[in-house]
Design an enzyme around this catalytic site. Structure first.
Site, PDB file in Angstrom:
ATOM      1  N   LYS A  62       0.986  -0.867   0.287  1.00  0.00           N
ATOM      2  CA  LYS A  62       0.016   0.261  -0.141  1.00  0.00           C
ATOM      3  C   LYS A  62       1.116   1.138  -0.189  1.00  0.00           C
ATOM      4  CE  LYS A  62      -2.234  -1.775   3.160  1.00  0.00           C
ATOM      5  NZ  LYS A  62      -2.831  -2.244   4.228  1.00  0.00           N
ATOM      6  N   GLY A  68      -2.757   1.824  10.779  1.00  0.00           N
ATOM      7  CA  GLY A  68      -2.910   2.783  10.125  1.00  0.00           C
ATOM      8  C   GLY A  68      -2.219   4.043  11.255  1.00  0.00           C
TER       9      GLY A  68
HETATM   10  P1  ADP Z   1       1.581  -4.592   6.291  1.00  0.00           P
HETATM   11  O1  ADP Z   1       0.201  -5.028   6.420  1.00  0.00           O
HETATM   12  O2  ADP Z   1       2.662  -5.283   6.726  1.00  0.00           O
HETATM   13  O3  ADP Z   1       1.032  -2.009   6.017  1.00  0.00           O
HETATM   14  P2  ADP Z   1       0.894  -4.155   3.263  1.00  0.00           P
HETATM   15  O4  ADP Z   1      -0.276  -4.136   3.744  1.00  0.00           O
HETATM   16  O5  ADP Z   1       1.534  -3.175   3.076  1.00  0.00           O
HETATM   17  O6  ADP Z   1       1.826  -4.380   4.353  1.00  0.00           O
HETATM   18  O7  ADP Z   1       1.533  -4.855   2.512  1.00  0.00           O
HETATM   19  C1  ADP Z   1       1.471  -7.030   2.999  1.00  0.00           C
HETATM   20  C2  ADP Z   1       1.310  -7.156   1.020  1.00  0.00           C
HETATM   21  O8  ADP Z   1       1.857  -7.101  -0.028  1.00  0.00           O
HETATM   22  C3  ADP Z   1       1.104  -8.928   1.388  1.00  0.00           C
HETATM   23  O9  ADP Z   1       0.277  -9.159   1.390  1.00  0.00           O
HETATM   24  C4  ADP Z   1       2.567  -9.073   0.597  1.00  0.00           C
HETATM   25  O10 ADP Z   1       1.951 -10.332  -0.006  1.00  0.00           O
HETATM   26  C5  ADP Z   1       2.279  -7.766  -0.577  1.00  0.00           C
HETATM   27  N1  ADP Z   1       3.515  -7.949  -1.762  1.00  0.00           N
HETATM   28  C6  ADP Z   1       4.783  -7.712  -0.758  1.00  0.00           C
HETATM   29  N2  ADP Z   1       5.518  -6.853  -1.665  1.00  0.00           N
HETATM   30  C7  ADP Z   1       5.262  -8.262  -2.843  1.00  0.00           C
HETATM   31  C8  ADP Z   1       5.389  -7.934  -4.010  1.00  0.00           C
HETATM   32  N3  ADP Z   1       6.600  -7.301  -4.646  1.00  0.00           N
HETATM   33  N4  ADP Z   1       4.089  -7.670  -4.979  1.00  0.00           N
HETATM   34  C9  ADP Z   1       3.262  -8.422  -5.151  1.00  0.00           C
HETATM   35  N5  ADP Z   1       2.092  -8.186  -3.622  1.00  0.00           N
HETATM   36  C10 ADP Z   1       3.854  -7.842  -2.516  1.00  0.00           C
HETATM   37 MG    MG Z   2      -1.683  -5.191   5.440  1.00  0.00          MG
END
Ligand code: ADP
Ligand code: MG
Length: 395
Positions: free
Chosen positions: A199, A375
């Protein structure tokens, strides 16, 4: 910013009815609680109040029922789970506010705990409706906000209610704000911020702030692709959040004229699609050919990021380095997670998926602070005031 709000520790609660806003928004699996991390995180405040003979009325939202009662979003499973963890009966009111909720609260003995139904069964909750806030306040003598995960929302049960009865910070909220503020305000240096996940536009505010505060920002996950696109590099079929591209370009520009080093991957692991069985290929470089998507950082990148984490005075990690849910693409996240766990600096991890990754690698207990608020932790780190904190009494 030191924590400047009145704490439940200093509140006079004996024999009084205390409304505790907790964040019990847990995943449900077939009608029972899945991961109960958030319920466990709410226990210290509830137990503190029980031990001091308060009459404890807990409330929380669960999911997005949309402002009316929806059976599948009932807090029933949460009430049962909380009963088990506390080892005492936790009654569930059939409503958020109203006659039944009030009479159940009035019948509580000192040291007893009950739960109100899902606050988002009320249409006024997310609108921060003053009438709902008043009705919530009418149930109790004082309010304790321990819902850090929802503190960035100005809702009736997180902010509005605090206008009507004395309002204190819960133990979890206090520790969250204290630990996250320590990273942003007075970190031991170097401060290394590890950002990944998917995100980008949600997290760009944090990049902006940390370009000013951090010594190094290292970027992995799908977060790197808007940066590569902004640099004119090929991203193939990688997940590129389009809105993130101009923001990434600005961040690159801003980093150039700052003292902060912005690090991007130098190698990648590619797959055909987001699927556990997909064909995999290592790329010593970052220009992703068509028909392939970058799903993990490569081993050279992971080793470099791990070394930076190792040498850091403070580490903040938010967002996995790749699609760690797929075993073939978990290596980068694992390497960085292990480095964070082994680091001698002060380590803080936030973000639902990053915390899940830590748990999966069995490293949860080896970081200094695991934030329960995705968030909310980002908004706090960005330096934005959190309505659920602002509404509390000054210390
Ligand atoms: P967090 O919950 O720790 O803040 P996010 O929700 O931003 O993290 O992102 C987590 C998701 O990002 C995971 O489901 C992971 O599979 C995905 N992700 C990470 N790297 C990639 C990538 N290169 N391509 C597609 N999805 C990815
Ligand atoms: Mg997440």
């Amino acid at each position: 910013m030191a924590f400047d709000r009145a704490s439940v520790r200093d509140a006079d609660v004996e024999g009084r009815t205390v409304l505790v806003r907790a964040d019990l928004n847990v995943p449900l699996e077939n009608g029972t609680v899945g991961d109960d991390t958030r319920i466990r995180a709410a226990l210290p405040t509830i137990q503190e109040l029980v031990s001091r003979d308060a009459r404890v009325v807990v409330c929380s939202h669960l999911g997005r029922p949309g402002g009316s009662p929806v059976e599948e979003f009932s807090l029933r499973p949460v009430a049962d789970h909380l009963s088990q963890l506390l080892g005492t009966k936790v009654g569930l009111a059939p409503e958020v506010v109203g006659e039944m909720a009030r009479s159940m609260a009035a019948d509580l003995h000192p040291g007893e705990v009950m739960l109100l139904e899902n606050t988002r069964f009320e249409p006024g909750e997310t609108k921060n409706d003053p009438e709902l806030s008043r009705e919530l306040a009418a149930i109790a003598d004082l309010f304790v906000n321990d819902a850090f995960g929802t503190a960035h929302r100005a809702h009736a049960s997180t902010a509005g209610v605090a206008a009507h009865i004395p309002a204190y910070a819960g133990l979890l909220l206090e520790r969250e704000v204290g630990n996250l503020s320590a990273v942003a305000d007075d970190p031991d240096r170097p401060l290394v911020v590890v950002l990944g996940g998917a995100k980008v536009s949600d997290k760009i505010g944090v990049i902006d702030r940390f370009i000013e505060l951090a010594d190094q920002i290292v970027i992995g996950g799908a977060m790197c692709f808007p940066f590569f696109r902004a640099q004119g590099l090929a991203t193939g079929d990688s997940l590129v959040e389009e809105d993130g591209v101009p923001l990434a370009a600005e961040a690159l520009e801003k980093a150039r004229s700052s003292g902060c080093e912005l690090c991007l991957p130098v190698d990648l692991a590619l797959g055909r699609e987001f699927d556990p069985g997909t064909e995999k290929r290592d790329l010593d470089g970052v220009e992703v050919p068509d028909g392939w998507m970058g799903l993990d950082i490569g081993p050279r990148t992971a080793a470099d990021y791990a070394a930076r984490v190792d040498a850091a005075g403070t580490v903040l990690w938010n967002g996995p380095m790749g699609a760690f849910e797929l075993e073939q693409f978990a290596a980068g996240t694992r390497t960085v997670a292990e480095a964070v766990a082994a680091a001698s600096g002060f380590t803080v991890v936030g973000g639902g998926d990053s915390v899940a990754a830590l748990a999966r690698f069995g490293l949860t207990g080896r970081v200094d602070w695991v934030s329960t608020g995705g968030g909310a932790s980002l908004e706090l780190l960005e330096g934005r005031p959190l309505p659920g904190v602002e509404a509390l009494e000054a210390a």
